[in-house]
Design a protein around this motif. Structure first.
Motif, mmCIF file in Angstrom:
data_model
loop_
_atom_site.group_PDB
_atom_site.id
_atom_site.type_symbol
_atom_site.label_atom_id
_atom_site.label_comp_id
_atom_site.label_asym_id
_atom_site.label_seq_id
_atom_site.Cartn_x
_atom_site.Cartn_y
_atom_site.Cartn_z
ATOM 1 N N GLU A 40 0.569 -0.942 -0.102
ATOM 2 C CA GLU A 40 0.212 -0.352 -0.083
ATOM 3 C C GLU A 40 0.653 1.316 -0.118
ATOM 4 O OE1 GLU A 40 -3.998 1.976 2.132
ATOM 5 O OE2 GLU A 40 -2.844 0.558 3.014
ATOM 6 N N SER A 41 2.274 0.576 0.084
ATOM 7 C CA SER A 41 2.888 2.043 0.578
ATOM 8 C C SER A 41 3.911 2.257 -1.144
ATOM 9 C CB SER A 41 4.090 1.885 1.536
ATOM 10 O OG SER A 41 5.374 0.605 0.808
ATOM 11 N N ASN A 42 3.279 1.725 -1.867
ATOM 12 C CA ASN A 42 3.376 2.308 -3.645
ATOM 13 C C ASN A 42 2.540 2.650 -4.083
ATOM 14 O OD1 ASN A 42 6.566 1.537 -2.527
ATOM 15 N ND2 ASN A 42 6.325 -0.583 -3.726
ATOM 16 N N VAL A 43 3.126 3.364 -5.253
ATOM 17 C CA VAL A 43 1.332 3.672 -6.366
ATOM 18 C C VAL A 43 2.116 2.882 -7.301
ATOM 19 C CG1 VAL A 43 0.985 5.622 -7.629
ATOM 20 C CG2 VAL A 43 1.519 5.608 -4.941
ATOM 21 N N SER A 44 0.692 2.540 -7.598
ATOM 22 C CA SER A 44 1.232 1.727 -8.870
ATOM 23 C C SER A 44 1.137 2.800 -10.063
ATOM 24 C CB SER A 44 -0.326 0.937 -8.951
ATOM 25 O OG SER A 44 -0.497 0.235 -10.846
ATOM 26 N N LEU A 45 2.064 1.396 -11.246
ATOM 27 C CA LEU A 45 2.175 2.303 -12.110
ATOM 28 C C LEU A 45 1.292 2.358 -13.281
ATOM 29 C CD1 LEU A 45 4.441 3.226 -14.303
ATOM 30 C CD2 LEU A 45 4.673 0.748 -15.081
ATOM 31 N N ARG A 46 0.226 1.871 -12.602
ATOM 32 C CA ARG A 46 -0.701 1.999 -13.099
ATOM 33 C C ARG A 46 -1.764 3.777 -12.907
ATOM 34 N NH1 ARG A 46 -3.963 -1.726 -11.595
ATOM 35 N NH2 ARG A 46 -2.916 -3.726 -11.645
ATOM 36 N N VAL A 47 -1.463 3.747 -12.219
ATOM 37 C CA VAL A 47 -1.964 5.063 -11.439
ATOM 38 C C VAL A 47 -1.595 6.305 -12.504
ATOM 39 C CG1 VAL A 47 -2.245 6.558 -9.531
ATOM 40 C CG2 VAL A 47 -3.069 4.370 -9.381
ATOM 41 N N PHE A 48 -0.108 6.196 -12.161
ATOM 42 C CA PHE A 48 0.439 7.366 -13.183
ATOM 43 C C PHE A 48 0.367 7.077 -14.729
ATOM 44 C CE2 PHE A 48 3.353 6.371 -10.246
ATOM 45 C CZ PHE A 48 3.592 7.269 -8.744
ATOM 46 N N LYS A 49 0.157 5.777 -15.177
ATOM 47 C CA LYS A 49 -0.233 5.656 -16.744
ATOM 48 C C LYS A 49 -1.950 6.286 -16.546
ATOM 49 C CE LYS A 49 2.273 1.447 -17.938
ATOM 50 N NZ LYS A 49 2.097 0.342 -18.580
ATOM 51 N N HIS A 50 -2.478 6.238 -15.939
ATOM 52 C CA HIS A 50 -3.991 6.949 -15.938
ATOM 53 C C HIS A 50 -4.049 8.247 -15.980
ATOM 54 C CE1 HIS A 50 -6.299 2.214 -14.591
ATOM 55 N NE2 HIS A 50 -5.734 3.213 -16.156
ATOM 56 N N ILE A 51 -3.096 8.831 -14.558
ATOM 57 C CA ILE A 51 -3.271 10.273 -14.965
ATOM 58 C C ILE A 51 -2.485 11.248 -16.360
ATOM 59 C CG2 ILE A 51 -1.719 12.695 -13.797
ATOM 60 C CD1 ILE A 51 -1.661 10.532 -11.005
ATOM 61 N N LEU A 52 -1.660 10.255 -16.537
ATOM 62 C CA LEU A 52 -1.290 11.280 -17.694
ATOM 63 C C LEU A 52 -2.083 10.607 -19.053
ATOM 64 C CD1 LEU A 52 2.558 9.395 -17.571
ATOM 65 C CD2 LEU A 52 2.201 12.100 -17.426
ATOM 66 N N ASP A 79 2.721 24.211 -18.539
ATOM 67 C CA ASP A 79 2.153 22.876 -19.010
ATOM 68 C C ASP A 79 2.505 21.773 -18.466
ATOM 69 O OD1 ASP A 79 -0.276 24.871 -20.258
ATOM 70 O OD2 ASP A 79 1.069 24.812 -21.399
ATOM 71 N N VAL A 80 3.792 21.416 -18.695
ATOM 72 C CA VAL A 80 4.151 20.154 -18.919
ATOM 73 C C VAL A 80 4.604 20.345 -17.110
ATOM 74 C CG1 VAL A 80 6.716 21.165 -18.976
ATOM 75 C CG2 VAL A 80 6.282 18.195 -19.550
ATOM 76 N N LYS A 81 4.945 20.784 -16.488
ATOM 77 C CA LYS A 81 5.218 20.413 -14.978
ATOM 78 C C LYS A 81 4.266 20.658 -14.181
ATOM 79 C CE LYS A 81 6.861 24.677 -11.297
ATOM 80 N NZ LYS A 81 5.781 24.023 -10.303
ATOM 81 N N GLY A 82 2.932 21.181 -14.878
ATOM 82 C CA GLY A 82 1.406 20.904 -14.034
ATOM 83 C C GLY A 82 1.294 19.668 -14.370
ATOM 84 N N HIS A 83 1.831 19.251 -15.062
ATOM 85 C CA HIS A 83 1.490 17.490 -15.845
ATOM 86 C C HIS A 83 2.128 16.451 -14.455
ATOM 87 C CE1 HIS A 83 -0.046 18.713 -20.133
ATOM 88 N NE2 HIS A 83 -0.758 18.605 -19.142
ATOM 89 N N VAL A 84 3.444 17.230 -14.688
ATOM 90 C CA VAL A 84 4.414 16.011 -13.515
ATOM 91 C C VAL A 84 3.606 16.548 -12.215
ATOM 92 C CG1 VAL A 84 6.397 16.587 -12.801
ATOM 93 C CG2 VAL A 84 6.343 16.549 -14.931
ATOM 94 N N GLU A 85 3.240 17.693 -12.233
ATOM 95 C CA GLU A 85 2.698 18.028 -10.181
ATOM 96 C C GLU A 85 1.265 16.690 -10.395
ATOM 97 O OE1 GLU A 85 2.881 22.203 -10.690
ATOM 98 O OE2 GLU A 85 4.000 22.629 -9.453
ATOM 99 N N ARG A 86 1.079 16.494 -11.291
ATOM 100 C CA ARG A 86 -0.141 15.815 -11.229
ATOM 101 C C ARG A 86 0.578 14.492 -11.004
ATOM 102 N NH1 ARG A 86 -2.154 19.421 -15.136
ATOM 103 N NH2 ARG A 86 -4.016 20.492 -14.396
ATOM 104 N N LEU A 87 1.335 13.811 -11.223
ATOM 105 C CA LEU A 87 1.988 12.396 -11.453
ATOM 106 C C LEU A 87 2.171 12.789 -9.692
ATOM 107 C CD1 LEU A 87 3.886 11.868 -14.732
ATOM 108 C CD2 LEU A 87 2.268 10.701 -14.074
ATOM 109 N N LEU A 88 2.863 13.581 -8.963
ATOM 110 C CA LEU A 88 3.904 13.749 -7.982
ATOM 111 C C LEU A 88 2.497 14.215 -6.734
ATOM 112 C CD1 LEU A 88 6.513 16.122 -8.125
ATOM 113 C CD2 LEU A 88 6.236 13.988 -8.186
ATOM 114 N N GLY A 89 1.768 14.271 -6.794
ATOM 115 C CA GLY A 89 0.149 14.650 -6.071
ATOM 116 C C GLY A 89 -0.479 13.539 -5.604
ATOM 117 N N ALA A 90 -0.165 11.738 -6.711
ATOM 118 C CA ALA A 90 -0.374 10.823 -6.505
ATOM 119 C C ALA A 90 0.193 10.183 -5.223
ATOM 120 C CB ALA A 90 -0.694 9.989 -7.912
ATOM 121 N N THR A 91 1.164 10.444 -4.802
ATOM 122 C CA THR A 91 1.765 10.038 -3.824
ATOM 123 C C THR A 91 1.242 10.485 -2.482
ATOM 124 O OG1 THR A 91 3.496 11.626 -3.882
ATOM 125 C CG2 THR A 91 3.859 9.715 -5.034
ATOM 126 N N GLY A 92 0.379 11.391 -2.615
ATOM 127 C CA GLY A 92 0.990 12.047 -1.355
ATOM 128 C C GLY A 92 0.586 12.830 -0.297
#
Length: 796
Positions: free
Chosen positions: A490-502, A616-629
């Motif tokens: 549970e302490s790891n974010v699934s790669l699938r989550v990052f893919k869905h965000i992108l 724009d691309v910085k915002g996309h990266v921030e959304r990825l990092l946001g999945a980590t909590g």
């Protein structure tokens, strides 16, 4: 490999149709890619002899002939071929014959002279592309015989796509052995006898590189006539195997290569100075090959040389200066075993791929050299005449491959196949394949033949039994297995989550090669050393990637050239960084990267088209990092990168650990990758960003929130991110939202100053915050910002 079915059936002929034979070979692992007739569809063509050939009275380029086809009367035929002459035997299409393309032969008159047929060229019968004159048949061709039957043209060419491990089947001998095993038939091998030496001339052979060439045989053959054409039967067998006839010596070596699967080469004896040496090339040594190409060699290239110069690249290509020509009278015939490791990948390095290198890279039988030598010698003497000298052999037994000894357990065989194959059948299969089999208590002790380089362990033998027994004969049974829940951290974010965000941001997943163009990579990462492949697929795919950007940028440019201006691609995969402390000297790190070009969205009446930018691309990266909590633990710092535009690049950190980079591709690389317009990229270390804070349930506040805005003036070089981070530390539990909503520079502000407008949202879980509490927090925030950043509240 392409071969004639008729030729194969001379060795072994099962009672199978062509289609059934092709299916049987495919099911045995020797996939048949195609079956095609060896000649076009025609009938009514017979063997004839030109008994008279005279100039046409009304045409300079035509001749009037009389042709004997074994009938009561000779045929009058008008012919325009320059090589038509009295006495030759030819292929004659008689009146009523139908040639390929549904071309029917009729009685006609050509410039006033009757013509009752046609003398055919090889191209008109679809035997080859040769349009240069009519076919000339051997003197012993039987006049009046049906040409198709006489030449055996009711034949098929089978094209087999062999896997690299089955080099033993790169010859009719190996294929016949397989067909014999599959049908339990004996193979009728041609009898090859030793040719007695009739002259004493020889050349000494020195193995200066025995690890690359443990066995080398050479023989001098004097006084041959290279001008003699190869017999038609030999030319036909080569043609049906996809090889063009060149001259008698080359044709014979090619024939032996197809028949036995063993490459050979003939040198002009007069071009050899002194003894023959098999040695490694000197660094930067040059040689001109038979195709006229001059190549510069490295010291890992095996050469055939004399006392003064290089003669050929061993096992790959002959040299121009020592090749057999029209004036050659004496030859030195070579038959050698070159170790696969010494040849592997060397031909590709120089953009070459020859029949010899194809076989030597995979491995030839180290016991076949003498047989091949005797076979080739007998054929050359029979066709070209000459006098053969003794066979000279140089051998290093210590460097020859040793036959593998393997124990095949009956219990293991039954367990892996799921069936019990009778012991006698197992022994029969392996014996017919050439293995030496001895019964043992556990099963069988097996000695692998020298031509089977692919057999090394017990499972290889089990595969052979299954293959010959027939996969279709093994019953299909569903495996018994129990499902088990996989452990998920549970302490790891699934790669699938990052893919869905992108994908939600409009990206599409790309999968590119792990090996890239070394020139492109060196431009993007000039400070890093890449791993270079010793045997690459091609020159522009010879370097293991140091990051995912090279592949993604190539893909972006490729798509833009195909009218796709707006490209958003991402990829997850490994990068390979040389590291002496890592396993095998390579550090393999999973990465997540992306590239974006074009506009933010399609053209629209309400917003026009706005090109994507850094934010724009910085915002996309921030959304990825946001999945980590724990996105608050990440920060972006201005930092340069060799691949990114200065001033539009940032390194991403989690604490003190660098996670990746984001920024605009440097303009100098846009042309390199064929990208039009600006491109923005990011790359993140997956192992780091996957770690997240385990979510904990907490109470939801029922009390109102309070928003307070402040506008502060600071120096222009102060980073807004640092100010926001400082406010988060001060706000503690009551600060639930923080937002920078305005940045202003200009009038009413001192020079080199900027104004930042920040909204703070405060809320407590257990009570309604009082104004005094809020005022105290805001006062503390302003005071700390003043102390840390010399910030002051903006008056207006």
């Amino acid at each position: 490999m392409k071969f004639s079915e008729q030729w194969l059936r001379e060795w072994v002929s099962p009672e199978l149709s062509t289609e059934a034979l092709a299916e049987q070979l495919s099911m045995a692992g020797l996939e048949v890619d195609g079956v095609e007739p060896v000649a076009g569809e025609f009938n009514g063509v017979v063997v004839g002899q030109v008994v008279a050939c005279e100039q046409h009275p009304n045409a300079d380029k035509l001749r009037v002939t009389k042709v004997d086809i074994g009938a009561e009367e000779h045929l009058d035929i008008v012919c325009g071929a320059a090589n038509c002459r009295t006495g030759i035997k030819v292929a004659v299409a008689t009146v009523g014959a139908v040639l390929p393309g549904d071309f029917k032969i009729k009685k006609s008159k050509l410039r006033g002279e009757p013509s009752h047929g046609m003398l055919c060229s090889a191209s008109e019968l679809e035997l080859s592309d040769d349009h240069d004159g009519i076919m000339e048949l051997p003197a012993d061709a039987p006049v009046g015989e049906d040409f198709r039957r006489w030449l055996g043209l009711n034949d098929h060419a089978l094209d087999i796509d062999l896997t690299p491990n089955r080099a033993d089947c790169l010859g009719v001998k190996g294929l016949a052995r397989e067909v014999g095993v599959l049908n339990q038939l004996d193979v009728r091998e041609p009898k090859i006898e030793a040719v007695a030496a009739v002259c004493d001339e020889q050349r000494a052979i020195h193995l200066d590189a025995p690890e690359g060439c443990p066995r080398y045989l050479g023989r001098v053959i004097r006084n041959i006539d290279v001008s003699v054409a190869s017999p038609l039967w030999l030319q036909e067998r080569l043609r049906r195997s996809g090889i063009r006839s060149i001259d008698a010596v080359v044709d014979v070596t090619n024939y032996v290569l197809l028949e036995l699967g063993h490459p050979m080469h003939g040198f002009d004896l007069n071009a050899i100075d002194g003894d023959v040496h098999v040695r490694w090339a000197k660094d930067k040594e040059e040689i001109t090959l038979l195709d006229g190409q001059t190549v510069t060699l490295q010291d890992d290239i095996l050469l055939i040389a004399d006392e003064k110069k290089a003669l050929a690249m061993a096992g790959i290509f002959g040299g121009e200066g020592s090749g057999v020509t029209d004036t050659t009278k004496h030859i030195f015939l070579e038959s050698a075993f070159f170790a696969p490791d010494a040849i592997m990948g060397k031909a590709r390095r120089f953009g070459l791929h020859t029949d010899a290198s194809h076989r030597y890279e995979r491995g030839v039988d180290p016991e076949l050299q003498a047989t091949a030598m005797e076979r080739a010698t007998a054929l050359i003497l029979d066709i070209c005449g000459g006098e053969a000298g003794p066979v000279i052999e140089a051998c290093s037994p210590a460097h020859l491959p040793k036959p593998a000894h393997i124990t095949l357990r009956a219990s293991r065989l039954a367990r892996l196949l799921g069936i019990t194959v009778p012991a006698q059948d197992v022994e029969n299969m392996l014996t017919r394949l050439g293995f030496a089999v001895t019964k043992s208590a556990e099963g069988w002790d097996v000695v692998v033949p020298t031509y089977r380089f692919d057999i090394a362990i017990e499972e290889d033998l089990i595969e052979e039994v299954a293959r010959v027994y027939g996969y279709n004969n093994i019953p299909t049974e569903a495996p018994q297995a129990a499902l088990r829940m996989q452990r998920t951290e549970e302490s790891n974010v699934s790669l699938r989550v990052f893919k869905h965000i992108l994908m939600a941001q409009g990206y599409q997943e790309a999968i590119t090669y792990s090996f890239v163009d070394p020139k492109h990579q060196a431009q993007l990462y000039p400070d890093l050393e890449a791993l270079t492949l010793p045997h690459p697929i091609s020159v522009d795919m010879s370097s293991m990637r140091l990051g995912l950007w090279p592949g993604l940028l190539v893909a972006a440019g490729y798509n833009q050239k195909r009218q796709q201006p707006n490209v958003r691609l991402f990829e997850s995969g490994l990068r390979f960084v040389p590291d002496s402390d890592a396993e095998n000297g390579i550090r393999q790190e999973p990465m997540l990267a992306g590239v974006i070009t074009g506009s933010v969205q399609g053209e629209h009446w309400s917003d026009g088209t706005r090109a994507v930018d850094f934010y724009d691309v910085k915002g996309h990266v921030e959304r990825l990092l946001g999945a980590t909590g724990v996105d608050s633990e990440y920060r972006f710092e201005v930092q340069t990168h060799s691949a990114l535009h200065p001033g539009q690049s940032a390194a991403i950190y989690r604490g003190e650990q660098q996670v990746g980079f984001v920024g605009a591709l440097h303009p100098q690389f846009e042309k390199t990758f064929g990208i039009k317009g600006r491109a923005f990229v990011f790359e993140l270390a997956l192992n780091v960003i996957r770690a997240r804070e385990i979510p904990l349930a907490g109470p939801v506040s029922r009390y109102p929130s309070i928003r307070r805005d402040i506008a502060i003036v600071v120096d222009e070089q102060v980073l807004a991110g640092n100010i926001l981070e400082s406010i988060r530390k001060i706000g503690a539990n009551q600060l639930v939202d923080l937002n920078l909503f305005d940045v202003y520079t200009g009038a009413n502000l001192p020079e080199n100053k900027k104004s930042l407008a920040i909204a703070l949202t405060l809320q407590a879980v257990d009570r309604t915050l009082e104004d005094q509490e809020v005022n105290d927090i805001m006062h503390t925030v302003v005071q700390e910002l003043k102390n840390e950043f010399n910030a002051v509240l903006r008056d207006s």
